[in-house]
Structures are given as structure tokens and as C-alpha cells.
Design a protein around this motif. Structure first.
Motif, PDB file in Angstrom:
ATOM      1  N   PHE A 161     -14.085  50.254  10.956  1.00 14.72           N
ATOM      2  CA  PHE A 161     -13.624  50.756   9.657  1.00 14.72           C
ATOM      3  C   PHE A 161     -13.887  49.733   8.556  1.00 14.72           C
ATOM      4  N   ASN A 162     -13.665  48.461   8.850  1.00 17.24           N
ATOM      5  CA  ASN A 162     -13.822  47.416   7.832  1.00 17.24           C
ATOM      6  C   ASN A 162     -15.271  47.214   7.404  1.00 17.24           C
ATOM      7  N   LYS A 163     -16.209  47.631   8.258  1.00 10.42           N
ATOM      8  CA  LYS A 163     -17.622  47.478   7.900  1.00 10.42           C
ATOM      9  C   LYS A 163     -17.976  48.295   6.660  1.00 10.42           C
ATOM     10  N   THR A 164     -17.347  49.445   6.516  1.00 11.12           N
ATOM     11  CA  THR A 164     -17.645  50.309   5.368  1.00 11.12           C
ATOM     12  C   THR A 164     -16.509  50.352   4.353  1.00 11.12           C
ATOM     13  N   ASN A 165     -15.401  49.696   4.663  1.00  9.38           N
ATOM     14  CA  ASN A 165     -14.240  49.714   3.761  1.00  9.38           C
ATOM     15  C   ASN A 165     -13.630  48.325   3.617  1.00  9.38           C
ATOM     16  N   PRO A 166     -14.405  47.346   3.127  1.00  7.99           N
ATOM     17  CA  PRO A 166     -13.866  45.990   2.982  1.00  7.99           C
ATOM     18  C   PRO A 166     -12.752  45.894   1.936  1.00  7.99           C
ATOM     19  N   ASN A 167     -12.607  46.936   1.115  1.00  6.42           N
ATOM     20  CA  ASN A 167     -11.548  46.943   0.096  1.00  6.42           C
ATOM     21  C   ASN A 167     -10.194  47.347   0.677  1.00  6.42           C
ATOM     22  N   ILE A 168     -10.170  47.706   1.965  1.00  4.33           N
ATOM     23  CA  ILE A 168      -8.915  48.098   2.607  1.00  4.33           C
ATOM     24  C   ILE A 168      -8.672  47.168   3.796  1.00  4.33           C
ATOM     25  N   LYS A 169      -7.521  46.514   3.790  1.00  2.00           N
ATOM     26  CA  LYS A 169      -7.156  45.621   4.880  1.00  2.00           C
ATOM     27  C   LYS A 169      -6.184  46.348   5.808  1.00  2.00           C
ATOM     28  N   VAL A 170      -6.519  46.433   7.079  1.00  2.00           N
ATOM     29  CA  VAL A 170      -5.660  47.106   8.055  1.00  2.00           C
ATOM     30  C   VAL A 170      -4.884  46.050   8.843  1.00  2.00           C
ATOM     31  N   GLU A 171      -3.563  46.097   8.706  1.00  2.00           N
ATOM     32  CA  GLU A 171      -2.699  45.218   9.484  1.00  2.00           C
ATOM     33  C   GLU A 171      -2.018  46.057  10.554  1.00  2.00           C
ATOM     34  N   TYR A 172      -2.309  45.783  11.813  1.00  2.00           N
ATOM     35  CA  TYR A 172      -1.694  46.587  12.866  1.00  2.00           C
ATOM     36  C   TYR A 172      -0.852  45.716  13.797  1.00  2.00           C
ATOM     37  N   GLU A 173       0.173  46.332  14.327  1.00  2.00           N
ATOM     38  CA  GLU A 173       1.065  45.660  15.265  1.00  2.00           C
ATOM     39  C   GLU A 173       1.302  46.607  16.443  1.00  2.00           C
ATOM     40  N   VAL A 174       1.129  46.082  17.648  1.00  2.00           N
ATOM     41  CA  VAL A 174       1.363  46.866  18.858  1.00  2.00           C
ATOM     42  C   VAL A 174       2.790  46.588  19.334  1.00  2.00           C
ATOM     43  N   LEU A 175       3.647  47.598  19.217  1.00  2.00           N
ATOM     44  CA  LEU A 175       5.051  47.464  19.578  1.00  2.00           C
ATOM     45  C   LEU A 175       5.249  47.740  21.069  1.00  2.00           C
ATOM     46  N   SER A 176       6.387  47.327  21.593  1.00  2.00           N
ATOM     47  CA  SER A 176       6.721  47.653  22.983  1.00  2.00           C
ATOM     48  C   SER A 176       7.418  49.005  22.995  1.00  2.00           C
ATOM     49  N   TRP A 177       7.222  49.762  24.080  1.00  2.00           N
ATOM     50  CA  TRP A 177       7.875  51.063  24.197  1.00  2.00           C
ATOM     51  C   TRP A 177       9.396  50.914  24.221  1.00  2.00           C
ATOM     52  N   ALA A 178       9.883  49.779  24.705  1.00  2.00           N
ATOM     53  CA  ALA A 178      11.334  49.577  24.819  1.00  2.00           C
ATOM     54  C   ALA A 178      11.984  49.301  23.470  1.00  2.00           C
ATOM     55  N   GLU A 179      11.373  48.429  22.676  1.00  2.00           N
ATOM     56  CA  GLU A 179      12.001  47.986  21.427  1.00  2.00           C
ATOM     57  C   GLU A 179      11.407  48.611  20.171  1.00  2.00           C
ATOM     58  N   GLY A 180      10.181  49.128  20.284  1.00  2.00           N
ATOM     59  CA  GLY A 180       9.490  49.658  19.114  1.00  2.00           C
ATOM     60  C   GLY A 180      10.238  50.737  18.356  1.00  2.00           C
ATOM     61  N   GLY A 205     -14.921  56.196  -2.313  1.00  2.00           N
ATOM     62  CA  GLY A 205     -15.464  56.369  -3.656  1.00  2.00           C
ATOM     63  C   GLY A 205     -15.162  55.216  -4.590  1.00  2.00           C
ATOM     64  N   SER A 206     -14.328  54.261  -4.160  1.00  2.00           N
ATOM     65  CA  SER A 206     -13.984  53.125  -5.009  1.00  2.00           C
ATOM     66  C   SER A 206     -14.918  51.965  -4.716  1.00  2.00           C
ATOM     67  N   THR A 207     -14.739  50.866  -5.434  1.00  2.00           N
ATOM     68  CA  THR A 207     -15.537  49.669  -5.210  1.00  2.00           C
ATOM     69  C   THR A 207     -14.630  48.543  -4.752  1.00  2.00           C
ATOM     70  N   PRO A 208     -15.184  47.567  -4.029  1.00  2.00           N
ATOM     71  CA  PRO A 208     -14.357  46.487  -3.522  1.00  2.00           C
ATOM     72  C   PRO A 208     -13.678  45.722  -4.654  1.00  2.00           C
ATOM     73  N   SER A 209     -12.454  45.288  -4.402  1.00  2.00           N
ATOM     74  CA  SER A 209     -11.731  44.475  -5.381  1.00  2.00           C
ATOM     75  C   SER A 209     -11.429  43.140  -4.757  1.00  2.00           C
ATOM     76  N   ALA A 210     -11.016  42.187  -5.570  1.00  2.00           N
ATOM     77  CA  ALA A 210     -10.734  40.848  -5.086  1.00  2.00           C
ATOM     78  C   ALA A 210      -9.587  40.863  -4.083  1.00  2.00           C
ATOM     79  N   ALA A 211      -8.586  41.714  -4.331  1.00  2.00           N
ATOM     80  CA  ALA A 211      -7.438  41.798  -3.432  1.00  2.00           C
ATOM     81  C   ALA A 211      -7.468  43.145  -2.727  1.00  2.00           C
ATOM     82  N   PRO A 212      -7.857  43.199  -1.446  1.00  2.00           N
ATOM     83  CA  PRO A 212      -7.919  44.475  -0.747  1.00  2.00           C
ATOM     84  C   PRO A 212      -6.543  45.119  -0.613  1.00  2.00           C
ATOM     85  N   ASP A 213      -6.540  46.423  -0.576  1.00  2.00           N
ATOM     86  CA  ASP A 213      -5.300  47.183  -0.387  1.00  2.00           C
ATOM     87  C   ASP A 213      -4.931  47.111   1.090  1.00  2.00           C
ATOM     88  N   THR A 214      -3.686  46.757   1.396  1.00  2.00           N
ATOM     89  CA  THR A 214      -3.246  46.596   2.785  1.00  2.00           C
ATOM     90  C   THR A 214      -2.560  47.855   3.300  1.00  2.00           C
TER      91      THR A 214
END
Length: 457
Positions: free
Chosen positions: A65-84, A33-42
Motif C-alpha cells: 500500500f505504501n508504494k503507491t500511497n506514501p502520503n498515508i502512514k499505516v500504524e498497525y498493532e496486533v492485539l491478543s485475543w485475550a486482552e484485545g 487523487g491527492s499529492t504527497p505532503s510533508a506530514a503523511p496522514d496516519t
């Protein structure tokens, strides 16, 4: 000249203001429901290699997801089962967990005050998309904190060739379930000496964990050492029945004498080598694992006999009616906030990302793991594309319908912590002493009862 100059400047300013205003009103509203901003929410996501191709999955899910939500930046990290898990614990204790973390639900998360309830964002459409009982696996204290990608299921797995040679009707077992007595009768046919001098055992499990004790105690009709209200319940004949059954497996040689020293890898090695007809704590994913191993045998990468895998339910006490009881849990994304102010919009954005990572296309995780889908939309998305063999997938669906409740999600945090302590300090050593014969079944039961009444009353 000066007047004309200032008029020109004023007109430029007015034109720029009007242009900016027009551009602003023309922006396309986003899914939230919001509009894109200059600094996307991470929104930060920490996950794991849920299956062999999961990194490809999450990359595509985020891109969609980013195609319809450019105002939200998704940062993902794949952890190891041993250390995560260690990395996450450090972040959580520091008050700075990721917004989303792949895990089972844990009351300790709620106890930190950082777990984010998502009930207010859950629409009826989303709730109705989940199959009955699946959302409950990510609740604590009646509140929803996460959304499951799948429900893990612990069963038994078998080598089809060995069952058929012994005349064991596995199709009947898959259809109706089986009792402890029926398993013991089958075990008499499955235990034998092999031509190479090795013993073929009816069953193999590991003694390094209490997973086997969990499965057998549940199949005796006990949801855990405490019930869903936190009352200690390992004080009646049911726990004596479970311990007696395990003791008989050891005494009769159904389990290897060295079970207490077996690690999960050795357990699997014995099953692959045909030294065990049935393997305990076999998840439906064995269907894919063994199929891949068979391909490696065909290509010459691995030496050994190809196996046709058969999924079986865990046998149960005769006092338990129906198909039996299955041990397992829900696993998916849990939402968190961080110490300090977190805006309402950021919380909503976190939920939007969670839904995107748990939606219809995210059902590939359940598909790759050969598990029943948790959402109707996932089942529709992957209809006709299932990786599990139909004969085993049907069993998995029945197993999910008999999944035991997770009492750790209904009792308070303090009682859950005591239950964890009881499991590690009492259940594990007693179970291992039972496997070695250091404790009789009667002594094991008495100690489980007396220490349980002290620690869990």
C-alpha cells in the motif's frame, strides 16, 4: 554595490520560488487523487493474529500500500485475543477508537456514533468483486461499516476412520446434507465401548457456551430467538423440536453425560483421542490444525493417532429442506472516527487502507483458515494454492450458501441488547439444565417461551 546585492538576493528568492513551484507540479498523484505532503496522514489499525502467519500478511499488505500511497502512514498493532477486546472497549468508550478494528459487525459500535459508514466510497467495481451476501455480514441498519476478510462457518467435523468402520456414508452427507433422523441412525453405529474401557461417543460438544443450541435451533428453521424484524419467534413447534432433539442426544448417550462441564479444549481432546466420532462447532480450519498435529505425531512431538479430517454440515430437522442451515458470521475490518473533527480526506484514507487490507492478496486469511473466499479477486489470486482438502472445501462452499442471516445486524440496537441479555440470562442456564437433566424438554421450552415473550416482545 548595495543595488547589486539586493538584485542578487531578489533573483535567488525568485529562483527558489519557481523551483518549488516546478517541484510541486511534478509530484505524482496518489491513489486517492491527492499529492504527497510533508506530514503523511496516519491511519491506525488494531487487528488480531487472524491466523498463524497473519503478521507476515499485514506487514506485506501495508508495504504494498505504501508504494503507491506514501502520503498515508499505516500504524498497525496486533492485539491478543485475550486482552484485545478489553483494550478496544476502553478506547471506544473514551471516544478514541482506532480508525480500523478487526471484528465482526456490532450494532453497539453504531450506537456510539463513532462507526464510519463507507457506502460513499464503495465503487461498483468493489461491490461486484464480493460474492453475493458477503458484504451484508458487515452492514448494520442497511449501511456498510466494514469489509469482511472471510465468513466464519460452524459445522461438524468427523474422524474418517471411525465413520468408515461404522459404515457411515460421509460422501453422501457431504453432497446432500442430512436430517436429525439420519444422524440418529448413524449414531447407533458410532456409539460403542472401546477396548480400553472408554466409550466412543457419536458426538461431543461443549456445554460452556450456547453455540450448540444456536446450531440446532437454526437447523430447526429458526434464524434466532427473534426474526429479522425483531419479532420473538421461539414460540412455536420448531423450538420444541430443537430442544427435544438435544434432550434425546443426552438421554440416548449420544453426547457424554458430562457435556455440561466440558470446555472447548476437553472437547477437542476427546476427539483427538478417538473417544468421539464427530465434534460439534468444527470450523473448516480443523483441516489445517489436524494436519499440523499429524506432522507433530510423525516428528515425535505429540503422541496419539493420526486423524484424517472430514468436514460435515450440521444435520437439520426434516421440516427444513435442502442442505440445511449454517451458523456463522462475517469478520473483517470496521471503520471508525474519533470524537472531534475528522477530515473528509482522513475518512477517505481510512477507507483506502481498509480496501488494501481486504483485497485480493488479503484472501490468504480465508485460504489459511480453509474458508471459501469472499471476493472473486481473492479466489483468482489463490487459484491452485488452496490449503483445504478439496473434499472438505466443497462442503464449506455449500455451507456458506446456506448461511443463516444475522438478525442482530437488522434489528435496532435496543432490541439487539435485549436479545444478548436473553441469550445470557435465559438460554444459557436453560440449555445447561437440559444437559444435566434438571429440566425436562417441556419445562425448558415453556421457560424459553414465557421469558422470551416478557423480554423480547
Amino acid at each position: 554595490m548595495k543595488l547589486n546585492k539586493w538584485l542578487s538576493i531578489a533573483m535567488v528568492v525568485v529562483f527558489a520560488t519557481v523551483t518549488a513551484a516546478c517541484g510541486k507540479t511534478a509530484e505524482t498523484p496518489q491513489a486517492d487523487g491527492s499529492t504527497p505532503s510533508a506530514a503523511p496522514d496516519t491511519v491506525k489499525v488494531w487487528t488480531y493474529p487472524v491466523h498463524a502467519k497473519y503478521e507476515d500478511d499485514i506487514k506485506q499488505l501495508v508495504a504494498d500500500f505504501n508504494k503507491t500511497n506514501p502520503n498515508i502512514k499505516v500504524e498497525y498493532e496486533v492485539l491478543s485475543w485475550a486482552e484485545g477486546p478489553k483494550k478496544f472497549d476502553v478506547a471506544l468508550n473514551a471516544g478514541n477508537p482506532p480508525d480500523l478494528y478487526f471484528s465482526g459487525m456490532n450494532g453497539q459500535y453504531v450506537n456510539t456514533g463513532l462507526a464510519l459508514p463507507i457506502d460513499s466510497y464503495m465503487t461498483d467495481e468493489i461491490k461486484n468483486d464480493y460474492l453475493p451476501g458477503t458484504l451484508d455480514t458487515m452492514k448494520f441498519g442497511g449501511k456498510q461499516y466494514g469489509m469482511p476478510l472471510y465468513q466464519s462457518l460452524w459445522g461438524w467435523g468427523a474422524n474418517k476412520r471411525i465413520l468408515e468402520e461404522a459404515g457411515v456414508d460421509y460422501k453422501k452427507i457431504q453432497e446432500n446434507g442430512w436430517t436429525w433422523d439420519e444422524f440418529l441412525e448413524a449414531a447407533k453405529k458410532l456409539n460403542k465401548k472401546l477396548p480400553d474401557g472408554n466409550t466412543q461417543y457419536a458426538l461431543v460438544t461443549d456445554g460452556s457456551s450456547i453455540d450448540f443450541l444456536d446450531m440446532i435451533s437454526r437447523s430447526a428453521g429458526l434464524v434466532d430467538a427473534v426474526d429479522e424484524k425483531g419479532n420473538f419467534i421461539w414460540n412455536d413447534s420448531k423450538i420444541a423440536d430443537a430442544i427435544g432433539f438435544i434432550s434425546k442426544l443426552v438421554k440416548d448417550g449420544v453426547l457424554p453425560k458430562e457435556t455440561v462441564a466440558l470446555q472447548p479444549a476437553k472437547r477437542s481432546e476427546m476427539f483427538y483421542a478417538g473417544q468421539a466420532a464427530i465434534i460439534s462447532k468444527a470450523i473448516p480450519y480443523y483441516d489445517v490444525m489436524i494436519d499440523n498435529r499429524n506432522k507433530d505425531i510423525d516428528s515425535g512431538k505429540v503422541q496419539g493417532e493420526k486423524i484424517e479430517y472430514i468436514q460435515l454440515p450440521v444435520p437439520h430437522s426434516s421440516s427444513v429442506k435442502g442442505y440445511g442451515v449454517t451458523a456463522g458470521a462475517g469478520e473483517g475490518y470496521v471503520a471508525f472516527t474519533q470524537k472531534g473533527a475528522t477530515s473528509d480526506q482522513h475518512k477517505k484514507n481510512t477507507f483506502l487502507v481498509m480496501e488494501a487490507l481486504s483485497g485480493a492478496k488479503a484472501g490468504n486469511s480465508a485460504n489459511e483458515l480453509c474458508l471459501p473466499f469472499v471476493r472473486k479477486s481473492q479466489a483468482k489470486e489463490f487459484e491452485g494454492k488452496g490449503l483445504a482438502k478439496p473434499i472438505n472445501f466443497t462442503v464449506s462452499q455449500k455451507m456458506r450458501e446456506t448461511l443463516a442471516p444475522q438478525v442482530s445486524l437488522t434489528i435496532d440496537v435496543d432490541k439487539a441488547a435485549k436479545l444478548k441479555q436473553y441469550r445470557e440470562q435465559v438460554e444459557r442456564p436453560i440449555f445447561q439444565a437440559l444437559l444435566t437433566g434438571e429440566k425436562t424438554p417441556e419445562a425448558a421450552v415453556e421457560e424459553l417461551k414465557s421469558k422470551g415473550q416478557q423480554m423480547l416482545r
